[in-house]
Write a protein that holds these residues in place. Structure first.
Motif, short mmCIF file in Angstrom:
data_model
loop_
_atom_site.label_atom_id
_atom_site.label_comp_id
_atom_site.label_asym_id
_atom_site.label_seq_id
_atom_site.Cartn_x
_atom_site.Cartn_y
_atom_site.Cartn_z
N GLY A 139 0.79 -1.22 0.00
CA GLY A 139 0.00 0.00 0.00
C GLY A 139 0.82 1.27 0.00
N GLY A 140 0.10 2.39 0.01
CA GLY A 140 0.71 3.71 0.03
C GLY A 140 0.31 4.47 1.27
N PRO A 141 0.72 5.73 1.37
CA PRO A 141 0.37 6.51 2.56
C PRO A 141 -1.14 6.65 2.74
CG PRO A 141 1.37 7.89 0.85
CD PRO A 141 1.50 6.49 0.41
N ASP A 142 -1.57 6.58 4.00
CA ASP A 142 -2.99 6.72 4.31
C ASP A 142 -3.14 7.23 5.74
OD1 ASP A 142 -2.51 4.53 5.97
OD2 ASP A 142 -3.32 3.08 4.55
N GLU A 143 -4.35 7.14 6.29
CA GLU A 143 -4.60 7.67 7.62
C GLU A 143 -3.81 6.93 8.70
OE1 GLU A 143 -8.76 7.68 8.38
OE2 GLU A 143 -9.21 9.24 6.91
N THR A 144 -3.60 5.63 8.52
CA THR A 144 -2.88 4.86 9.53
C THR A 144 -1.37 4.98 9.37
OG1 THR A 144 -2.86 2.83 8.20
CG2 THR A 144 -4.75 3.19 9.66
N LEU A 145 -0.93 5.36 8.16
CA LEU A 145 0.50 5.46 7.90
C LEU A 145 0.76 6.65 6.97
CD1 LEU A 145 3.09 3.66 8.58
CD2 LEU A 145 2.94 2.98 6.19
N PRO A 146 1.00 7.84 7.55
CA PRO A 146 1.32 9.01 6.73
C PRO A 146 2.63 8.80 5.96
CG PRO A 146 0.73 9.64 8.97
CD PRO A 146 0.90 8.15 8.97
N ALA A 147 3.00 9.77 5.14
CA ALA A 147 4.18 9.64 4.30
C ALA A 147 5.48 9.62 5.10
CB ALA A 147 4.23 10.78 3.29
N GLY A 148 5.43 10.02 6.35
CA GLY A 148 6.61 9.97 7.20
C GLY A 148 6.24 10.25 8.63
N GLY A 149 7.10 9.86 9.55
CA GLY A 149 6.82 10.12 10.95
C GLY A 149 7.50 9.13 11.87
N VAL A 150 6.96 9.01 13.07
CA VAL A 150 7.50 8.11 14.10
C VAL A 150 6.41 7.14 14.51
CG1 VAL A 150 8.42 7.97 16.45
CG2 VAL A 150 9.13 9.84 14.94
N LEU A 151 6.75 5.86 14.60
CA LEU A 151 5.82 4.83 15.07
C LEU A 151 6.23 4.38 16.46
CD1 LEU A 151 5.47 2.55 11.89
CD2 LEU A 151 4.22 4.65 12.48
N ARG A 152 5.26 4.39 17.38
CA ARG A 152 5.51 3.94 18.76
C ARG A 152 4.47 2.91 19.11
NH1 ARG A 152 8.30 8.68 21.92
NH2 ARG A 152 8.19 7.18 23.61
N ASP A 153 4.93 1.77 19.62
CA ASP A 153 4.02 0.69 20.00
C ASP A 153 4.59 -0.06 21.19
OD1 ASP A 153 1.94 0.46 17.68
OD2 ASP A 153 3.87 0.61 16.65
N TYR A 154 3.68 -0.74 21.91
CA TYR A 154 4.11 -1.69 22.93
C TYR A 154 4.01 -3.08 22.30
CZ TYR A 154 3.68 2.06 26.36
OH TYR A 154 3.83 3.23 27.06
N LEU A 155 5.12 -3.83 22.38
CA LEU A 155 5.17 -5.13 21.73
C LEU A 155 5.40 -6.24 22.76
CD1 LEU A 155 7.40 -4.35 18.61
CD2 LEU A 155 4.91 -4.17 18.85
N PHE A 156 4.69 -7.35 22.54
CA PHE A 156 4.84 -8.52 23.40
C PHE A 156 5.32 -9.69 22.55
CE2 PHE A 156 2.99 -12.53 24.99
CZ PHE A 156 3.65 -12.60 26.21
#
Length: 241
Positions: free
Chosen positions: A105-122
């Protein structure tokens, strides 16, 4: 496979399918004809991922490079607000790893064209998978990365992402993009419908040489096996700058 080598370290382009912790050291010892040669593992790549890695050839070089890794982790932790600044904090990360991924896919509401992703991972060791969760708890670690979508296919089916990790969690890049419905191409474990190798590459590696103090900078071009739609960002083919 080997791009640079001297008495202190060796930089190489690890092929997909070779373990970075056991497979590469074994291959290096065989290449050198020295079964007992010291090979210091400084950082890791998933077995199914290809790209740039540096290994130390002496314990002293391993200690120096590992300190650079720790300093870089400290730098990003302060930058992200995950740690308080320290008096000896570096002004810039001395050990930097940059990745390249082909995502659905391409940029959308869940993934803009650039930025920072922060998540809690288990990490579920029994299932061999990593899951995003909503809040901290036992066994959960925060994952942070910054990214830029460098190009997208004309039909919007895929994008090329440039990624810098701030943390080094298991399967981090794969899970963070997949959780936003943009799985990496070929990554069936995390939702891709495309069969083949995982389209993730350690594309650039920068560090300070532990012996000379010289800034070392290595880069790889986009793999020729990846789908091509005019996004070939040709650059250095692994030479130091």
């Amino acid at each position: 496979m080997i791009l640079y080598e001297d008495a202190a370290l060796v930089v190489l382009d690890k092929p997909a399918g070779l373990s970075s912790e056991e497979g590469v050291p074994a291959a290096l010892r065989k290449h050198w004809g020295r079964p007992d040669a010291y090979v210091g593992v400084i950082h890791r790549l998933d077995t199914g991922v290809s790209g740039l890695m540096v290994y130390a050839k002496t314990p002293q070089a391993a200690a120096a490079l590992s300190r650079q890794v720790a300093q870089s982790q400290q730098y990003y932790a302060v930058q992200d607000g995950r740690a308080e600044p320290a008096a000896d904090a570096p002004d810039a990360p001395p050990f930097r790893k940059e990745y390249r991924a082909l995502i659905a896919g391409g940029p959308d509401e869940t993934l803009p064209a650039g930025g920072v992703l922060r998540d809690y991972l288990f990490k579920d060791s029994r299932k061999g998978r990593v899951f995003p969760v909503s809040r901290p708890r036992k066994g959960v670690k925060e994952a942070v990365l910054e990214y830029r979508l460098a190009a997208s296919a004309p039909d919007g089916s895929a994008s090329l992402a440039d990624i810098t990790l701030h943390t080094g969690r298991t399967h981090q890049i794969r899970v963070q993009f997949a959780s936003r419905r943009h799985p990496l191409w070929g990554d069936g474990k995390y939702g891709s419908r495309v069969k083949g190798d995982i389209a993730l590459q350690s594309a650039r590696l920068r560090f300070i040489h532990p012996g000379t103090g010289k800034a070392m900078d290595f880069r790889l071009p986009v793999p020729g096996t990846w789908p091509a739609w005019g996004i070939r960002q040709e650059n250095d083919n692994g030479t130091a700058v």
